[in-house]
Motif scaffolding. Structure first.
Motif, PDB file in Angstrom:
ATOM      1  N   GLY A  14      32.590  53.711  37.278  1.00 59.41           N
ATOM      2  CA  GLY A  14      31.628  54.945  37.765  1.00 59.41           C
ATOM      3  C   GLY A  14      30.383  54.922  37.122  1.00 59.41           C
ATOM      4  N   LYS A  15      29.121  55.369  37.664  1.00 58.87           N
ATOM      5  CA  LYS A  15      27.969  55.532  36.937  1.00 58.87           C
ATOM      6  C   LYS A  15      28.188  56.261  35.695  1.00 58.87           C
ATOM      7  CE  LYS A  15      25.151  55.088  41.351  1.00 58.87           C
ATOM      8  NZ  LYS A  15      26.504  54.859  42.059  1.00 58.87           N
ATOM      9  N   ASN A  16      27.177  56.030  34.664  1.00 57.03           N
ATOM     10  CA  ASN A  16      27.209  56.830  33.661  1.00 57.03           C
ATOM     11  C   ASN A  16      28.230  57.155  32.861  1.00 57.03           C
ATOM     12  OD1 ASN A  16      24.205  57.232  34.390  1.00 57.03           O
ATOM     13  ND2 ASN A  16      24.993  58.836  35.667  1.00 57.03           N
ATOM     14  N   THR A  17      29.260  56.351  32.773  1.00 59.08           N
ATOM     15  CA  THR A  17      30.540  56.676  32.138  1.00 59.08           C
ATOM     16  C   THR A  17      30.543  56.195  30.716  1.00 59.08           C
ATOM     17  OG1 THR A  17      31.213  54.532  33.035  1.00 59.08           O
ATOM     18  CG2 THR A  17      32.119  56.199  34.198  1.00 59.08           C
ATOM     19  N   LYS A  18      31.030  57.031  29.953  1.00 61.15           N
ATOM     20  CA  LYS A  18      31.224  56.768  28.434  1.00 61.15           C
ATOM     21  C   LYS A  18      32.654  56.448  27.835  1.00 61.15           C
ATOM     22  CE  LYS A  18      27.356  59.690  27.833  1.00 61.15           C
ATOM     23  NZ  LYS A  18      26.862  61.044  27.776  1.00 61.15           N
ATOM     24  N   SER A  19      32.846  55.655  27.040  1.00 57.80           N
ATOM     25  CA  SER A  19      34.017  55.502  26.372  1.00 57.80           C
ATOM     26  C   SER A  19      33.619  55.280  24.805  1.00 57.80           C
ATOM     27  CB  SER A  19      34.752  54.423  26.878  1.00 57.80           C
ATOM     28  OG  SER A  19      34.101  53.107  26.623  1.00 57.80           O
ATOM     29  N   ASN A  57      24.361  52.179  33.804  1.00 58.34           N
ATOM     30  CA  ASN A  57      24.146  53.184  32.448  1.00 58.34           C
ATOM     31  C   ASN A  57      25.408  53.506  31.821  1.00 58.34           C
ATOM     32  OD1 ASN A  57      21.288  53.347  32.787  1.00 58.34           O
ATOM     33  ND2 ASN A  57      21.535  54.530  34.794  1.00 58.34           N
ATOM     34  N   SER A  58      26.167  53.056  31.739  1.00 59.75           N
ATOM     35  CA  SER A  58      27.485  53.332  30.925  1.00 59.75           C
ATOM     36  C   SER A  58      27.469  52.723  29.555  1.00 59.75           C
ATOM     37  CB  SER A  58      28.664  52.616  31.706  1.00 59.75           C
ATOM     38  OG  SER A  58      28.643  53.118  32.998  1.00 59.75           O
ATOM     39  N   ARG A  59      28.089  53.352  28.701  1.00 60.34           N
ATOM     40  CA  ARG A  59      28.261  53.103  27.399  1.00 60.34           C
ATOM     41  C   ARG A  59      29.543  52.985  26.692  1.00 60.34           C
ATOM     42  NH1 ARG A  59      24.017  56.928  24.472  1.00 60.34           N
ATOM     43  NH2 ARG A  59      21.841  56.064  25.399  1.00 60.34           N
ATOM     44  N   ASN A  60      29.936  52.208  25.797  1.00 59.89           N
ATOM     45  CA  ASN A  60      30.993  51.928  24.887  1.00 59.89           C
ATOM     46  C   ASN A  60      30.531  51.722  23.492  1.00 59.89           C
ATOM     47  OD1 ASN A  60      32.804  49.766  23.557  1.00 59.89           O
ATOM     48  ND2 ASN A  60      33.980  51.420  24.394  1.00 59.89           N
ATOM     49  N   TYR A  61      31.366  52.623  22.848  1.00 58.03           N
ATOM     50  CA  TYR A  61      31.354  52.482  21.252  1.00 58.03           C
ATOM     51  C   TYR A  61      32.687  51.906  20.843  1.00 58.03           C
ATOM     52  CZ  TYR A  61      31.085  53.245  16.263  1.00 58.03           C
ATOM     53  OH  TYR A  61      31.038  52.912  15.183  1.00 58.03           O
ATOM     54  N   THR A  62      32.895  50.958  20.189  1.00 55.65           N
ATOM     55  CA  THR A  62      34.212  50.588  19.659  1.00 55.65           C
ATOM     56  C   THR A  62      34.097  50.370  17.987  1.00 55.65           C
ATOM     57  OG1 THR A  62      34.791  49.577  21.566  1.00 55.65           O
ATOM     58  CG2 THR A  62      36.121  49.125  19.517  1.00 55.65           C
ATOM     59  N   GLN A  63      35.008  51.065  17.389  1.00 56.26           N
ATOM     60  CA  GLN A  63      35.074  50.752  15.818  1.00 56.26           C
ATOM     61  C   GLN A  63      36.427  50.463  15.658  1.00 56.26           C
ATOM     62  OE1 GLN A  63      34.050  54.406  13.689  1.00 56.26           O
ATOM     63  NE2 GLN A  63      34.947  53.250  11.893  1.00 56.26           N
ATOM     64  N   CYS A  64      36.717  49.013  14.965  1.00 54.60           N
ATOM     65  CA  CYS A  64      38.075  48.585  14.544  1.00 54.60           C
ATOM     66  C   CYS A  64      38.141  48.615  13.005  1.00 54.60           C
ATOM     67  CB  CYS A  64      38.198  47.299  15.103  1.00 54.60           C
ATOM     68  SG  CYS A  64      38.646  47.354  16.942  1.00 54.60           S
ATOM     69  N   ASP A  65      38.965  49.250  12.429  1.00 59.08           N
ATOM     70  CA  ASP A  65      38.862  49.100  11.206  1.00 59.08           C
ATOM     71  C   ASP A  65      40.412  48.881  10.675  1.00 59.08           C
ATOM     72  OD1 ASP A  65      36.416  49.813  10.519  1.00 59.08           O
ATOM     73  OD2 ASP A  65      36.711  52.039  10.529  1.00 59.08           O
ATOM     74  N   SER A  66      40.618  47.700   9.837  1.00 56.73           N
ATOM     75  CA  SER A  66      41.919  47.181   9.291  1.00 56.73           C
ATOM     76  C   SER A  66      41.647  47.417   7.804  1.00 56.73           C
ATOM     77  CB  SER A  66      42.092  45.967   9.662  1.00 56.73           C
ATOM     78  OG  SER A  66      42.025  45.639  10.963  1.00 56.73           O
ATOM     79  N   LEU A  67      43.067  47.877   7.438  1.00 62.38           N
ATOM     80  CA  LEU A  67      43.344  48.105   6.003  1.00 62.38           C
ATOM     81  C   LEU A  67      44.453  47.265   5.715  1.00 62.38           C
ATOM     82  CD1 LEU A  67      42.302  49.896   3.331  1.00 62.38           C
ATOM     83  CD2 LEU A  67      43.831  51.400   3.958  1.00 62.38           C
TER      84      LEU A  67
END
Lengths: 506, 251
Positions: free
Chosen positions: A376-381, A409-419
């Protein structure tokens, strides 16, 4: 940390901070749920064929359409091949060498209320700290300022033992019951939605589940209703050589809200046990579902003997405009974890969030992550994944972010941290990104770090022992994810993090 | 209180001798300062006493009130009353300063067989101690040392010291990176802790810290040994003439 959008930030709560290592220390012992309940069981014959599928359907008193659905899945499954693309090593699973249905004998008469349930079963949940009496609250929250009530559906091997607060929930129009009961009592809803998010053909394990699923929970929140309490299902595997194939279906109608929790444990055994669940969530316009899991299946011993093989398909379909789903998972158990809770962002302006802590110690292997499919439009994750590896464990984050042509106009932000803790373990990050329009934005950040000797020395020079120091540093590492959990689970999860890493240093 | 005899230490990784026979006695109720040029072994001495990995003691002893420090784990030394204020305090992301303090305080109490502090008592105590160091509530909530200014980090070390109430306090270049106001604040915090049952070992390059924390004894360390010991005026002499005279004299 870059923040994509204020609206997607996890809710920050004071209080989780109040924690502590004391709780952790109090929970001595490595895997504290490793005992078993000595109870007489009825097993279906070992192995899998059409007769077993018929028998499971019959035991649940299912209508003909349900049996047909199962059989269709079974016939498809026999032609499928087990997927092998995950970064997981395990011997071939013999699907004929297990039981597909195990039910306590005392459940044969279908107890009408919890008062009629076998005391041994009730004692099992009491020992696990799961309240099956309505005046009780989840362990760990007693004494908090506002004891919150949580409705529980307790699943023991293949059957639901009972569900609390049903009457009170019904007053609000909420249906919360075992899925076997929903098939009988609410067939119109089950027929409409079952398989509509995770189709029978989805993948090998989902197809298997479609053929042989036993119990699991059914949740229906009618339009405009904010579920008056948190709902939870507690899965216990007890019987040996028995697979657990639960199926959960959650439907949130227009403008409704529900927070759902899932917990899982199993006895210590030298043999591996199969768990292949399916969770489907349907979310209509303006509705919101929070789904939190603390997965603490038996992980196997230090040598990799025993433990659960956990192959799970979880997916939420944000069908409606402005609908919202939030997955939070704390994966500390299982010998093998294969699990990718996903969000189909179909409705315009819908949002999906995935917060994950995956801990693998000793010989554990985890291949887990999420899929964010923007339609869909303007979807965010938003994806925040924290993987912790210790011992000889391998921990893989595998994720897909897909922006379809119409998902403008959709957006995603991903952050993957490994320890990483120690020298023998591994962390892997496998992000897939597909963007098919010009107006969407995808951000990906990944870090890998080791528990730093300076941090440990600093903590120890203040009086903490090495394990306390590791627990503190690791709890700091996973904090942004812990904060997305409901209070009860946050406390439990924090303690679990420390226990899962016992023996990882020194 | 602290008694170090003929302490020889090598850096494990490089097999390089750093301390070459340190002798030092610090009595309860006194403040000793150690000064010396870069690379003289001052920080190594503090790390070895606190129990950091990477150093091999090849000779000598270090006793705290008769107990063998070198045989203990770092956390046991802390519980026995040793405290090191770090030159570079370590950041621990995601762990609230208050959580860290409470965990540390209760770990030590537990190790000594004392009852743990309740949340209420702890909070009262930490607020009271924080006030004197001008540490506000926000700094107590932030993750340990993350994003702290140089001055905030050092004040935080002194707060930890005030909360843990150690017998033997080692301050490793606590004045480095501090402006005049911050140095004053930190010194006041230290002075408030001075009492007959507690001793301090203050490691510094500069006399100016010793204007605020008045030492009873001043040692000059060079090339892994204490080469000269005197009163407070020894520090003034260093300030005026540098180390050259003293080192020449020692040879």
């Amino acid at each position: 940390m870059t923040v994509l959008d204020g609206g997607l930030q996890p809710e920050m709560r004071v209080g989780v901070d109040r924690e502590t290592i004391e709780t952790v220390q109090a929970m001595a012992g490595k895997y504290k749920y490793g005992w078993e309940t000595d109870i007489e069981m009825d097993f279906a014959p070992k192995g899998l064929n059409e007769d077993i599928v018929r028998l499971i359907s019959d035991k649940n008193g299912e209508p003909a359409w349900m049996l047909e659905w199962r059989l269709a899945a079974y016939r498809r499954w026999v032609k499928m091949e087990e997927p092998r693309w995950a970064m997981l090593k395990y011997p071939e699973i013999d699907y004929q060498d297990q039981f597909y249905h195990a039910k306590p004998k005392s459940m044969a008469g279908k107890p009408k209320s919890l008062d009629e349930v076998d005391p041994k079963l009730l004692a099992t949940y009491a020992k696990l700290g799961i309240p099956l009496k309505e005046q009780m609250v989840l362990a760990g929250v007693e004494g908090s300022d506002e004891p919150r009530r949580v409705a529980v559906d307790a699943v023991f091997d293949s059957v639901s033992v009972g569900t609390t607060f049903k009457a009170e929930l019904a007053k609000a129009g909420v249906i919360f019951c075992a899925i076997s009961e929903a098939v009988r009592e609410h067939p119109e809803l089950v027929r409409k939605y079952l398989g509509s998010v995770v189709p029978q053909s989805d993948n090998f394990f989902a197809t298997l589940n479609s053929a042989v699923f036993t119990d699991g929970s059914f949740v229906f929140i009618p339009a405009g209703v904010r579920c008056p309490m948190e709902l939870s299902t507690y899965f216990r595997i007890n019987a040996e050589n028995t697979g657990q194939f639960e199926r959960t279906l959650i439907i949130a109608e227009q403008g409704s809200y529900v927070s759902y929790l899932e917990g899982c444990t199993a006895p210590k055994r030298d043999t591996h046990q199969l768990h292949a669940a399916v969770v489907e969530i349907v979310i209509l316009d303006d509705a919101e579902v929070k789904y939190s899991t603390v997965q603490n299946w038996y992980p196997g011993d230090e040598m990799g003997r025993g433990g659960i093989y956990n192959f799970v398909t979880k997916r939420a379909d944000c069908r409606g405009a402005r609908s919202k789903v939030m997955w939070t998972q704390v994966e500390t158990g299982s010998a093998i974890t294969w699990k990718y809770p996903s969000c189909i962002l179909r409705g315009d302006d819908s949002q999906g969030e995935f917060y994950s802590i995956a801990i693998a110690n000793n010989a554990q292997q985890a291949d887990t992550g999420t899929k964010m499919v923007h339609l869909g439009k303007n979807t965010k994750s938003r994806i925040v994944s924290k993987g912790i590896s210790a011992g000889r464990a391998q921990n893989t984050y595998r994720g897909l972010v897909s922006m379809h042509p119409k998902a403008t106009n959709s957006r995603n932000y991903t952050q993957c941290d490994s320890l990483l803790i120690g020298q023998g373990c591994g962390a892997h990050t496998v992000p897939y990104i597909e963007v098919k329009n010009n107006s969407s934005r995808v951000e990906h950040e990944a870090t890998t770090s080791k528990v730093d000797d300076d941090q440990l020395f600093y903590c120890r020079s203040r009086g903490m022992d090495e394990e306390q120091a590791v627990a503190l540093v690791v709890n700091g590492f996973v904090k942004d994810v812990l904060q997305t959990l409901p209070m009860e689970f946050a406390m439990e999860a924090q303690a679990l993090v420390a226990i899962s890493l016992e023996g990882s240093v020194g | 209180m602290l008694e170090i005899k003929n302490l020889h230490v090598r850096l494990e990784a490089e097999d390089k001798p750093i301390l070459r026979g340190v002798d030092l006695r610090v009595a309860a109720g006194t403040v000793h300062a150690i000064m010396g040029p870069n690379g003289s072994g001052k920080s190594t001495l503090s790390y070895v006493l606190a129990g950091r990995d990477g150093y091999a003691v090849t000779e000598g002893t270090a006793m705290l009130d008769g107990a063998d420090l070198l045989a203990m784990e770092p956390e046991e030394r802390a519980a026995a009353g040793l405290f090191l204020a770090f030159q570079y305090p370590v950041e621990i992301p995601g762990v609230g300063n208050m959580t860290f303090l409470r965990t540390a305080v209760n770990a030590q109490r537990k190790a000594r067989g004392e009852a743990e502090l309740s949340a209420g008592d702890f909070l009262k105590l930490v607020r009271e101690k924080a006030r004197t160091l001008k540490i506000d509530a926000d700094m107590l909530k932030r993750p340990v040392n993350v994003g702290f200014s140089g001055g905030e980090k050092k004040r935080n070390e002194i707060l930890q010291m005030a909360m843990l109430e150690p017998k033997m306090c080692i301050l490793d270049e606590t004045d480095s990176g501090l402006d005049v106001d911050a140095m004053k604040l930190v010194s006041e915090g230290v002075n408030a802790l001075r009492d007959a049952g507690r001793a301090f070992l203050v490691i510094t390059h500069y006399q100016r810290l010793l204007d605020h924390i008045r030492p009873d004894v001043v040692h000059i360390m060079a090339d892994g040994r204490i080469v000269k010991t005197g009163g407070p005026d020894l520090a003034l002499q260093v300030e005026k003439n540098g180390y050259a005279d003293i080192l020449a004299e020692a040879v």
